[in-house]
Write a protein that holds these residues in place. Structure first.
Motif, mmCIF file in Angstrom:
data_model
loop_
_atom_site.group_PDB
_atom_site.id
_atom_site.type_symbol
_atom_site.label_atom_id
_atom_site.label_comp_id
_atom_site.label_asym_id
_atom_site.label_seq_id
_atom_site.Cartn_x
_atom_site.Cartn_y
_atom_site.Cartn_z
ATOM 1 N N UNK A 294 -0.159 -4.682 8.385
ATOM 2 C CA UNK A 294 -0.188 -3.831 7.197
ATOM 3 C C UNK A 294 -1.043 -2.607 7.474
ATOM 4 N N UNK A 295 -0.739 -1.525 6.774
ATOM 5 C CA UNK A 295 -1.638 -0.387 6.733
ATOM 6 C C UNK A 295 -2.259 -0.445 5.352
ATOM 7 N N UNK B 56 3.515 -2.174 4.203
ATOM 8 C CA UNK B 56 3.994 -3.130 5.189
ATOM 9 C C UNK B 56 4.685 -2.279 6.251
ATOM 10 N N UNK B 57 4.048 -2.135 7.406
ATOM 11 C CA UNK B 57 4.526 -1.191 8.408
ATOM 12 C C UNK B 57 5.597 -1.770 9.319
ATOM 13 N N UNK C 36 9.339 3.780 11.365
ATOM 14 C CA UNK C 36 8.683 4.966 10.825
ATOM 15 C C UNK C 36 8.367 4.790 9.357
ATOM 16 N N UNK C 37 7.765 5.807 8.783
ATOM 17 C CA UNK C 37 7.333 5.752 7.389
ATOM 18 C C UNK C 37 8.490 5.412 6.446
ATOM 19 N N UNK C 38 9.693 5.867 6.778
ATOM 20 C CA UNK C 38 10.848 5.578 5.929
ATOM 21 C C UNK C 38 11.172 4.082 5.885
ATOM 22 N N UNK C 39 10.717 3.332 6.881
ATOM 23 C CA UNK C 39 10.968 1.890 6.930
ATOM 24 C C UNK C 39 9.915 1.087 6.164
ATOM 25 N N UNK C 40 8.773 1.701 5.840
ATOM 26 C CA UNK C 40 7.666 0.975 5.229
ATOM 27 C C UNK C 40 7.995 0.561 3.804
ATOM 28 N N UNK C 41 7.443 -0.587 3.396
ATOM 29 C CA UNK C 41 7.474 -1.016 2.009
ATOM 30 C C UNK C 41 6.068 -0.798 1.479
ATOM 31 N N UNK C 42 5.936 -0.138 0.345
ATOM 32 C CA UNK C 42 4.607 0.232 -0.162
ATOM 33 C C UNK C 42 4.337 -0.373 -1.531
ATOM 34 N N UNK C 43 3.042 -0.632 -1.769
ATOM 35 C CA UNK C 43 2.627 -1.179 -3.059
ATOM 36 C C UNK C 43 1.245 -0.626 -3.413
ATOM 37 N N UNK C 44 1.119 -0.092 -4.622
ATOM 38 C CA UNK C 44 -0.176 0.324 -5.157
ATOM 39 C C UNK C 44 -0.663 -0.752 -6.107
ATOM 40 N N UNK C 45 -1.934 -1.115 -6.000
ATOM 41 C CA UNK C 45 -2.513 -2.108 -6.895
ATOM 42 C C UNK C 45 -3.706 -1.469 -7.601
#
Length: 177
Positions: A104-105, A91-92, A73-82
């Motif tokens: 990836x999303x 990273x889903x 779920x969303x809580x497991x995702x690693x996110x990065x803004x560039x």
């Protein structure tokens, strides 16, 4: 480790009743019931007898390999803004770089792009969830919009751009991020 619960699970998997297991192990049904409810503990010799009747070894029984997570779920995702490339990557599947593919999303803002990736071994696939993108693959430029998918061998310099913004699922195999 919950020995009783694990014994019960094995017994049920083998399709045996408590009485059938007790008969095979030359024990009482009440004793099997108490062991499964962790009200009593079997001796090592008795445990070995029960495991033999269940078709397993003591080594396999006590091997506690954890089951792999299947749903994320969303809580497991690693996110990065560039901000430089005006994109947001999620990273889903956590730690997917250790797998043979990395989904990836990807959200591209208007005028956004992905980092230009050099040729590498592997393949890339994507499905456009919203908006439209332009795929730059070597000298080729191809457009794709919501509801369309793309696939290419990553043996040429490649990247994605979006004039008005887009959201897509992007899978790279092997992982390249």
């Amino acid at each position: 480790m919950d020995i009783g619960a694990k014994l019960k699970e094995l017994r049920v998997l083998k399709g045996l009743t408590q009485e059938e297991l007790a008969d095979r192990a030359e024990l009482s049904k009440g004793f099997i019931s108490q062991v499964e409810r962790d009200l009593t503990s079997p001796s090592i010799a008795t445990l070995l007898d029960i495991l033999q009747c269940l078709g397993t070894t003591v080594g396999d029984f006590f091997n506690e390999s954890s089951e792999e997570q299947i749903v994320f779920g969303k809580a497991d995702y690693f996110e990065k803004d560039d901000p430089e490339y005006k994109n947001h990557i999620q990273w889903i599947i956590p730690n997917a770089q250790k797998n043979t593919m990395e989904p990836l999303l990807l959200t591209l803002e208007a005028g956004g792009s992905t980092y230009p990736d050099n040729p590498h071994e592997g393949e890339e696939f994507g499905y456009i969830l919203s908006g439209a993108i332009t795929i730059h693959l070597g000298n080729r430029v191809v457009k794709a919009k919501k509801g369309e998918s793309f696939y290419y061998v990553a043996d040429k310099k490649h990247y994605l751009t979006s004039k008005n913004g887009a959201s897509l699922i992007w899978v790279s195999s092997p992982p390249s991020f």
